[in-house]
Design a protein around this motif. Sequence first.
Motif, short mmCIF file in Angstrom:
data_model
loop_
_atom_site.label_atom_id
_atom_site.label_comp_id
_atom_site.label_asym_id
_atom_site.label_seq_id
_atom_site.Cartn_x
_atom_site.Cartn_y
_atom_site.Cartn_z
N ILE A 43 53.50 1.04 67.83
CA ILE A 43 52.27 0.32 67.51
C ILE A 43 51.07 1.22 67.81
N THR A 44 50.14 1.29 66.85
CA THR A 44 48.89 2.01 67.05
C THR A 44 47.75 1.03 66.85
N GLU A 45 46.93 0.83 67.87
CA GLU A 45 45.76 -0.02 67.73
C GLU A 45 44.69 0.78 66.98
N LEU A 46 44.24 0.26 65.84
CA LEU A 46 43.24 0.94 65.02
C LEU A 46 41.82 0.52 65.39
N THR A 47 41.61 -0.78 65.51
CA THR A 47 40.34 -1.36 65.94
C THR A 47 40.67 -2.50 66.88
N SER A 48 39.67 -3.26 67.29
CA SER A 48 39.94 -4.39 68.18
C SER A 48 40.58 -5.58 67.46
N SER A 49 40.75 -5.47 66.13
CA SER A 49 41.41 -6.55 65.40
C SER A 49 42.39 -6.04 64.34
N SER A 50 42.78 -4.77 64.43
CA SER A 50 43.77 -4.26 63.47
C SER A 50 44.68 -3.25 64.16
N PHE A 51 45.89 -3.13 63.62
CA PHE A 51 46.88 -2.23 64.19
C PHE A 51 47.81 -1.74 63.10
N ARG A 52 48.57 -0.71 63.42
CA ARG A 52 49.53 -0.10 62.49
C ARG A 52 50.88 -0.07 63.19
N ILE A 53 51.93 -0.41 62.43
CA ILE A 53 53.29 -0.25 62.95
C ILE A 53 53.95 0.89 62.19
N SER A 54 54.95 1.49 62.80
CA SER A 54 55.51 2.75 62.29
C SER A 54 56.26 2.61 60.96
N THR A 55 56.80 1.44 60.68
CA THR A 55 57.57 1.23 59.45
C THR A 55 57.10 -0.03 58.75
N ALA A 56 56.98 0.01 57.44
CA ALA A 56 56.52 -1.17 56.69
C ALA A 56 57.61 -2.24 56.66
N PRO A 57 57.29 -3.46 57.07
CA PRO A 57 58.25 -4.55 56.95
C PRO A 57 58.50 -4.89 55.48
N GLN A 58 59.70 -5.31 55.19
CA GLN A 58 60.04 -5.69 53.82
C GLN A 58 59.57 -7.11 53.53
N SER A 59 59.21 -7.37 52.29
CA SER A 59 58.80 -8.70 51.88
C SER A 59 59.88 -9.70 52.28
N GLY A 60 59.44 -10.87 52.73
CA GLY A 60 60.37 -11.89 53.19
C GLY A 60 60.61 -11.83 54.69
N GLY A 61 60.15 -10.76 55.34
CA GLY A 61 60.29 -10.62 56.78
C GLY A 61 59.16 -11.34 57.49
N SER A 62 59.15 -11.23 58.81
CA SER A 62 58.08 -11.86 59.57
C SER A 62 57.48 -10.88 60.57
N VAL A 63 56.18 -11.01 60.74
CA VAL A 63 55.45 -10.27 61.77
C VAL A 63 54.60 -11.29 62.52
N VAL A 64 54.88 -11.42 63.80
CA VAL A 64 54.13 -12.32 64.67
C VAL A 64 53.58 -11.49 65.82
N VAL A 65 52.33 -11.72 66.17
CA VAL A 65 51.71 -10.98 67.27
C VAL A 65 51.21 -11.94 68.34
N GLN A 66 51.19 -11.44 69.56
CA GLN A 66 50.57 -12.14 70.67
C GLN A 66 49.61 -11.18 71.35
N TYR A 67 48.47 -11.70 71.79
CA TYR A 67 47.48 -10.85 72.44
C TYR A 67 46.50 -11.72 73.21
N TYR A 68 45.77 -11.07 74.09
CA TYR A 68 44.66 -11.73 74.77
C TYR A 68 43.39 -11.41 74.03
N ASN A 69 42.61 -12.45 73.70
CA ASN A 69 41.39 -12.20 72.95
C ASN A 69 40.31 -11.68 73.87
N LYS A 70 39.34 -10.99 73.25
CA LYS A 70 38.24 -10.36 74.02
C LYS A 70 37.27 -11.42 74.50
#
Length: 70
Positions: A43-70
């Motif tokens: 995981i690479t944090e790009l900004t305070s509200s965006s990030f990059r993961i190393s491999t693109a998930p395939q359509s039909g998959g799921s990406v869920v995030v948890q974080y503490y808001n500013k």
Amino acid sequence: KLITNDLSAQIDGSSTDFTTTEAFESGSLSVFWNGLRQSANEITELTSSSFRISTAPQSGGSVVVQYYNK
């Protein structure tokens, strides 16, 4: 406050960049791809509200995030 976002609608099969609904505290982001937590080196944090993961998930998959808001 711990925030949970389902970002699965952002999956297009090729993109590795994702945007959260709120700004997150640096270092608090946890990313779950198809239910599996991704390690910090995938995981690479790009900004305070965006990030990059190393491999693109395939359509039909799921990406869920948890974080503490500013």
